[in-house]
Design a protein around this motif. Structure first.
Motif, PDB file in Angstrom:
ATOM      1  N   UNK A 151      75.018  68.943  47.497  1.00 31.84           N
ATOM      2  CA  UNK A 151      76.017  69.592  46.639  1.00 31.84           C
ATOM      3  C   UNK A 151      75.284  70.589  45.744  1.00 31.84           C
ATOM      4  N   UNK A 152      76.012  71.566  45.237  1.00 28.99           N
ATOM      5  CA  UNK A 152      75.404  72.591  44.389  1.00 28.99           C
ATOM      6  C   UNK A 152      76.159  72.655  43.062  1.00 28.99           C
ATOM      7  N   UNK A 153      75.412  72.800  42.010  1.00 33.48           N
ATOM      8  CA  UNK A 153      76.016  72.952  40.682  1.00 33.48           C
ATOM      9  C   UNK A 153      76.533  74.378  40.565  1.00 33.48           C
ATOM     10  N   UNK A 179      79.532  87.029  34.927  1.00 36.81           N
ATOM     11  CA  UNK A 179      79.453  85.566  35.042  1.00 36.81           C
ATOM     12  C   UNK A 179      79.423  85.170  36.528  1.00 36.81           C
ATOM     13  N   UNK A 180      78.383  84.406  36.896  1.00 39.44           N
ATOM     14  CA  UNK A 180      78.173  84.049  38.320  1.00 39.44           C
ATOM     15  C   UNK A 180      78.442  82.557  38.513  1.00 39.44           C
ATOM     16  N   UNK A 181      79.136  82.257  39.598  1.00 40.68           N
ATOM     17  CA  UNK A 181      79.370  80.861  39.998  1.00 40.68           C
ATOM     18  C   UNK A 181      78.881  80.681  41.453  1.00 40.68           C
ATOM     19  N   UNK A 182      78.242  79.514  41.688  1.00 39.98           N
ATOM     20  CA  UNK A 182      77.629  79.239  42.986  1.00 39.98           C
ATOM     21  C   UNK A 182      78.491  78.259  43.778  1.00 39.98           C
ATOM     22  N   UNK A 183      78.473  78.446  45.091  1.00 40.24           N
ATOM     23  CA  UNK A 183      79.227  77.534  45.981  1.00 40.24           C
ATOM     24  C   UNK A 183      78.629  77.611  47.382  1.00 40.24           C
ATOM     25  N   UNK A 184      78.880  76.530  48.127  1.00 40.99           N
ATOM     26  CA  UNK A 184      78.494  76.538  49.542  1.00 40.99           C
ATOM     27  C   UNK A 184      79.593  77.179  50.342  1.00 40.99           C
ATOM     28  N   UNK A 244      74.642  79.733  50.676  1.00 39.40           N
ATOM     29  CA  UNK A 244      75.098  79.700  49.279  1.00 39.40           C
ATOM     30  C   UNK A 244      75.681  81.072  48.921  1.00 39.40           C
ATOM     31  N   UNK A 245      76.852  81.024  48.312  1.00 43.70           N
ATOM     32  CA  UNK A 245      77.526  82.255  47.862  1.00 43.70           C
ATOM     33  C   UNK A 245      77.518  82.284  46.328  1.00 43.70           C
ATOM     34  N   UNK A 246      77.138  83.457  45.803  1.00 41.64           N
ATOM     35  CA  UNK A 246      77.183  83.695  44.347  1.00 41.64           C
ATOM     36  C   UNK A 246      78.283  84.718  44.085  1.00 41.64           C
ATOM     37  N   UNK A 247      79.264  84.369  43.273  1.00 36.04           N
ATOM     38  CA  UNK A 247      80.421  85.231  43.014  1.00 36.04           C
ATOM     39  C   UNK A 247      80.518  85.481  41.520  1.00 36.04           C
ATOM     40  N   UNK A 248      80.673  86.778  41.138  1.00 33.83           N
ATOM     41  CA  UNK A 248      80.828  87.085  39.724  1.00 33.83           C
ATOM     42  C   UNK A 248      82.287  87.042  39.337  1.00 33.83           C
TER      43      UNK A 248
END
Length: 814
Positions: free
Chosen positions: A287-289, A270-275, A313-317
């Motif tokens: 802003x990023x969803x 499961x990946x979540x995106x953030x700045x 942008x960082x994608x974290x599982x």
């Protein structure tokens, strides 16, 4: 690019200005103190200091900001305020400030470029002071874990150069490489396999160091959490994402979407995106969803403030593994900025005598938009006015007079200059110039009266206002301002000037000192009204100030004398009848007119019914015959009052003795005033009045005779001694040397009377024997021949002529 979009308009019609082909280039380090020397511009462009002042040298920049100032006294270019290179140019490799040195009379430009050199004034800064990484224990040595690198605002050698770990550990090392498109890439490299059971967390400091001298550094705390196996980190579909958005895009508009995948399943997939956290405290523009990866607009954008936005942008599982990508959002310009018109110089009022081609104003127009949206055209709306608009240099325009001006036709011009860009729809800005046409001084002041007569009462207060003079000038502005003053006077007229003053602003006339009607009856001065033109024009008017008499002098008693004590007494026979004149009170008043009219009243008496006083004559008479019951010694107090308002008065004290058995003719005096003394005094007064009247009549007659003689001036050799047959008698006498009756007239002429209107000629007569003549003697009792001249010594001219001054003519007449 902002400077490339700025447009400047100047309003003047002159010859094409001289422009230096190559700019002057200088350099200066940022953060220099205000006043720091950059260069000597006057020396470099070949101008002396006098030209800098005379031609009003100044610095003009297209964006309106002045980072430097020019000292006209020395010709030096100095720093105006502290310069922050990073604030002006960001992280651009080169930073150049461009502006123009503007000279007038004639118009001339010199392009100046100053390169701002970077100094090491910024330390590297990490976006996060503490970073937590979760690494599975099964990671292989050599595995790389990306980190958000530090940011150093400096450029070149002062920028970020190296990373290090402190304290050093056996598990990790740092790898750093600089990429132009993706920025600085920092990775932690696993040097030894992790064992969660042996060590669950590892902590150390990541230090970023720049290349300045001395070097600056920034630190971030790294916290490594060892996880159980999650051996697949997220992977973005692109390392770099590019997107475009209009600067007027509404909030919540979607810009683009980033996508990352993870080979793991379940929570680890499961990946979540953030700045990544950005440096600074300004509200982010996007802003990023966290679930979908959509990047949206959060606030209004401004192309002129930032043309591009770079995002990380960082994608974290779910297992804690992450990946980074760069997103570059390009802001697309729209025509949302109207042209701006900045006036550099403006000249108003303008003399109506200004010649065609006179410079009125200079202004610059700029548009912050780009492309066609930033192209600006200037125009003058009123094409029939005597003004025109013409470009001078680059974005400069000049407003000049195209024809002669006439203030009498138009005293003011309102000119509208419109600047319009080439956008769709086009945006415009209108600047209004109000040009006042000034008058020339061609009208002198004019008084509202040909002369002024003012009145002031005697004994006035100092600086008393007695009236005002008024003059108007048909000119306008300073040429119409009227200033009043006393005109210069001849030496004989300076005395009145010392009494009078005039207010220079409003023309009020003041009498400076108290006046005495008995000494000064009138004052006459000349008031001048001058305007403020160059040269000034003036007009004069005569002001006559008449002194009005005040009742300020009390009557003075002349008789009977009041300085004796006791007062003098009059002797009255007891047999005197009613109406008998006892005495007469004589008084005078120094005032004039009705203020000098005196009346006499019996104020107090021993027996008020016995005496009466003549109200107009002052005569004291018996009201009734004397009786035996009357007291022998009578005292009287006579009031003498003038007719002024308020009236002033004096008193005369006198006494009367009622005696029996005496005669007035044989009355012993013994210090008492005789009855006939008052009568004698009355006679003296009457005689004096008659003499004064005769003297006045004689003077008037002489004056009239002189005027008549002057109008009927005789020919040379003719003497007029009287009317009628007087000339014929004189001719007979000259021929026969005899007259029926011999008389001798003596005429005295004073020294300097040669210029008199009267000329006395001697006829040619034979020698006459000396004779004694009846002469009119002067007041000093002069003899027949003053100045020692006797009849024997009298000169005998050979022909008729004018007598010299101071000599006498003795001729026999009937």
């Amino acid at each position: 690019m902002a400077s490339a979009r700025q447009v400047l308009c100047l309003c003047v019609v002159l010859s094409v200005p001289h422009v230096r082909s190559e700019p002057l280039r200088y350099s200066v380090a940022e953060e220099r103190e205000s006043g720091s020397l950059v260069a000597n511009v006057a020396k470099d462009v070949g101008l002396d200091l006098a030209q800098l002042w005379a031609r009003e040298a100044r610095l003009v920049s297209e964006d309106g900001r002045q980072h430097f100032r020019l000292d006209r006294r020395t010709g030096r270019l100095a720093v105006r305020e502290r310069i922050d290179r990073e604030e002006i140019c960001g992280q651009s490799i080169t930073c150049t400030l461009s502006f123009e040195l503007l000279l007038g009379n004639p118009l001339q430009f010199f392009r100046i470029e100053v390169a701002v050199e970077d100094i090491n004034d910024h330390s590297p800064v990490f976006p996060e002071e503490q970073v937590t990484l979760k690494i599975v224990e099964m990671s292989e040595p050599g595995s790389r874990f990306p980190l958000e690198g530090a940011r150093d605002l400096d450029v070149g050698s002062n920028s970020l150069q190296a990373y290090s770990i402190a304290p050093e550990n056996e598990y990790f090392s740092v790898s750093f490489r600089s990429q132009s498109r993706r920025g600085n890439s920092v990775e932690l490299v696993l040097a030894k396999p992790l064992d969660r059971e042996e060590q669950a967390e590892i902590g150390f400091s990541l230090i970023a160091t720049d290349g300045g001298s001395p070097p600056r550094s920034g630190t971030a705390q790294i916290r490594i959490v060892v996880l159980d196996v999650n051996d697949n980190a997220p992977v973005f579909t692109q390392e770099l994402y590019n997107g475009q958005v209009l600067e007027d895009a509404p909030e919540d508009s979607v810009v683009l979407r980033v996508v990352a995948t993870d080979a793991d399943v379940g929570v680890n997939g499961e990946i979540r995106y953030s700045f990544s956290q950005a440096v600074g405290h300004r509200r982010p523009a996007f802003k990023i969803d966290a679930v979908t990866g959509e990047i949206r607009v959060t606030r209004p954008l401004d192309f002129e403030a930032a043309e591009k936005q770079e995002l990380s942008v960082r994608a974290t599982d779910g297992g804690g593994l992450s990946a980074l990508c760069k997103v570059v959002v390009e802001v697309v310009d729209v025509n949302d900025n109207a042209p701006e018109l900045v006036v550099s110089s403006f000249r108003s009022p303008l003399a109506e005598s200004a010649s065609p081609g006179t410079v009125v104003g200079l202004f610059v127009v700029k548009d912050r938009d780009a492309g066609d949206n930033g192209k600006v055209v200037c125009s003058l709306e009123d094409s029939v006015s005597p003004f025109s608009l013409r470009p001078a240099y680059k974005n400069y325009y000049e407003l000049v007079t195209a024809s002669t001006l006439d203030r009498e036709q138009t005293a003011q011009y309102i000119l509208a200059v419109t600047a319009a860009d080439a956008g769709s729809p086009a945006l415009t800005t209108t600047q209004t110039f109000t040009v006042d046409v000034s008058d020339v001084n061609d009208n002198a002041p004019v008084f509202n009266q040909t002369s002024y007569t003012m009145y002031v009462r005697e004994n006035n207060d100092p600086a008393a206002l007695v009236g005002a003079v008024r003059a108007a000038d048909e000119d306008v502005g300073p040429n119409s301002k009227v200033t009043y003053s006393l005109a210069p006077a001849q030496p004989a007229e300076r005395a009145p000037r010392s009494y009078v003053s005039v207010n220079s602003e409003n023309g009020n006339v003041f009498v400076l000192r108290p006046l005495d009607y008995e000494q000064v009856r009138q004052l006459e001065v000349v008031v001048s009204a001058a305007d403020s033109g160059s040269p000034p024009l003036s007009a004069n008017v005569t002001v006559r100030i008449l002194v009005v008499d005040e009742n300020d002098n009390a009557p003075v008693v002349l008789h009977p004398a009041q300085d004796s004590s006791p007062p003098s007494s009059e002797l009255v026979s007891t047999s005197a009848e009613a109406g008998y004149l006892v005495t007469k009170v004589v008084a005078v008043d120094a005032d004039s007119g009705q203020n000098s009219w005196l009346s006499y009243h019996l104020l107090k008496a021993t027996d008020p019914g016995l005496f009466a006083v003549g109200a107009q004559t002052g005569e004291v008479r018996l009201r009734r015959p004397v009786t035996e019951r009357d007291a022998v010694k009578q005292k009287l107090l006579v009031l003498v009052r003038d007719n002024g308002r308020p009236p002033l008065s004096a008193t005369a004290a006198l006494g009367a003795l009622l005696l029996d058995g005496f005669s007035d003719a044989h009355m012993p005096r013994s210090g008492l005033a005789p009855e006939d003394e008052g009568g004698s005094l009355t006679v003296y007064l009457i005689v004096s009045l008659a003499l004064v009247s005769l003297l006045f009549l004689a003077s008037a007659t002489a004056f009239v005779a002189c005027k008549v003689r002057k109008r009927t001036a005789p020919k040379e050799g003719t003497v007029l001694y009287g009317p009628g047959n007087f000339q014929s008698s004189l001719a007979d006498a000259a021929g026969t040397a005899t007259l029926p009756h011999a008389y001798c007239y003596e005429i005295s002429l004073t020294t300097g009377s040669g210029n008199s209107e009267f000329k006395f000629l001697k006829p040619v007569l034979p020698s006459l024997p000396p004779q004694r003549c009846g002469t009119e003697r002067g007041a000093a009792g002069e003899e027949d021949f003053p100045s020692g001249l006797t009849a024997a010594e009298e000169p005998r001219p050979q022909s008729a002529g004018t007598l010299p001054a101071g000599q006498f003519s003795r001729l026999p007449f009937d």
